[in-house]
Design an enzyme around this catalytic site. Structure first.
Site, short mmCIF file in Angstrom:
data_model
loop_
_atom_site.label_atom_id
_atom_site.label_comp_id
_atom_site.label_asym_id
_atom_site.label_seq_id
_atom_site.Cartn_x
_atom_site.Cartn_y
_atom_site.Cartn_z
N PRO A 2 -39.92 -18.29 88.61
CA PRO A 2 -40.00 -19.46 89.49
C PRO A 2 -38.98 -20.54 89.14
CG PRO A 2 -42.18 -18.82 88.73
CD PRO A 2 -41.18 -18.05 87.92
N GLU A 3 -38.25 -21.01 90.14
CA GLU A 3 -37.43 -22.21 90.00
C GLU A 3 -37.89 -23.16 91.10
OE1 GLU A 3 -33.53 -22.02 88.71
OE2 GLU A 3 -33.59 -19.95 88.03
N LYS A 51 -41.32 -27.57 88.91
CA LYS A 51 -42.04 -26.30 88.79
C LYS A 51 -43.55 -26.50 88.73
CE LYS A 51 -38.23 -24.00 86.37
NZ LYS A 51 -37.86 -23.13 85.23
N ASN A 169 -32.90 -20.97 84.74
CA ASN A 169 -31.71 -20.27 84.25
C ASN A 169 -30.76 -19.85 85.37
OD1 ASN A 169 -31.70 -20.38 81.52
ND2 ASN A 169 -32.42 -18.31 81.16
N ARG A 252 -32.64 -19.99 75.34
CA ARG A 252 -32.50 -19.55 76.73
C ARG A 252 -31.23 -18.74 76.90
NH1 ARG A 252 -35.87 -22.77 79.96
NH2 ARG A 252 -35.34 -21.36 81.68
#
Length: 270
Positions: A2-3, A51, A169, A252
């Site tokens: 999810p973004e 989010k 990301n 990340r």
């Protein structure tokens, strides 16, 4: 994963299914809400910030409540017809199920699930920066927050939801590529941070209302991204091999093209 755009889409789908519906039964599967009962509450609105997803609830004679959930990297909400089998995710990941006459909303692997008075929503999401998908988007404020720590790597700064809310990301990698900025550039050294923020805003909103995330303009499988998840493949612009690195805040993953994004490279492993 999810973004901000995915969460925005989720809030709209969830809202279409249960807004205006009265909850007939709730089933919470997290210790802090095990005794909570939302029977008789009506879903007034399904909203989001970054989010975070916010289900606003009303009931005659009671103060409005908000059911807050954070989707992070693996959370999801799904809706099903009453009596329909809950498919798509393992049952052990269910954190909450809200039953209404029209649909059942099921939350899988949700984080920071909480009930709070709606007037206290700021306690849950007030720390977030400007919402890239929000009607109150403020690009100038996002730039100001990014530049508050000019020495920080721009890749890490973009992922910090306290600076601007909604980037994960995928959009981090794609925004930096399209602006020709190395992920390890200090924020204070980025030539045009306002243009960087504007590009992120444009990318997320270009995918508003659809589930296939594309930054290239193509929706064909394998053609949707410039660098994200394309390590070892040639850059679509210059044919240089796309690279992948893991590190920085929270370890990340970062994807980039060394030729199209010149400047600082990743630190060497000790």
């Amino acid at each position: 994963m999810p973004e901000g755009d995915t969460v925005w889409n989720t809030a709209r789908v969830l809202g279409a299914a249960i807004t205006g519906q009265t909850i007939t039964r709730s089933d919470f599967r997290v210790p802090q809400l095990a005794a909570a009962d939302l029977s008789g509450w009506t879903v007034a609105e399904s909203a989001c910030r970054g989010k975070h997803l916010l289900l606003r609830l009303t009931k005659d004679g009671r103060e409005p409540l908000t059911l807050h959930s954070h989707l992070r990297m693996d959370g999801a909400w799904r809706t099903y017809k009453p009596g329909e089998r809950w498919t798509g995710r393992p049952a052990h990941l269910i954190r909450v199920a809200l039953h209404t006459p029209a649909a059942v909303a099921v939350g899988f692997h949700l984080h920071e699930l909480a009930l709070a008075p709606t007037r206290e929503e700021a306690r849950l999401v007030g720390h977030l920066g400007p919402d890239l998908m929000g009607e109150d988007w403020d690009g100038d404020e996002a730039v100001r927050r990014l530049l508050a720590k000019p020495e920080r790597w721009v890749a890490d700064a973009l992922l910090d939801q306290r600076n601007l809310a909604g980037i994960g990301n995928l959009y981090k990698a794609e925004t930096l590529f399209l602006r020709g900025v190395s992920p390890w550039t200090p924020v204070g050294a980025v030539a045009d941070p306002a243009a960087l923020v504007a590009k992120a805003h444009a990318l997320l909103n270009s995918n508003r209302g659809r589930w296939t995330q594309s930054t290239t303009g193509s929706l064909r499988r394998g053609e949707t991204n410039w660098v994200f998840e394309r390590a070892g493949q040639p850059c679509r612009r210059c044919r240089t091999t796309i690279r992948r690195w893991t590190g920085g805040d929270h370890d990340r993953i970062t994807y980039w093209c060394p030729h199209c994004q010149p400047g600082n490279g990743p630190p060497e492993r000790g």
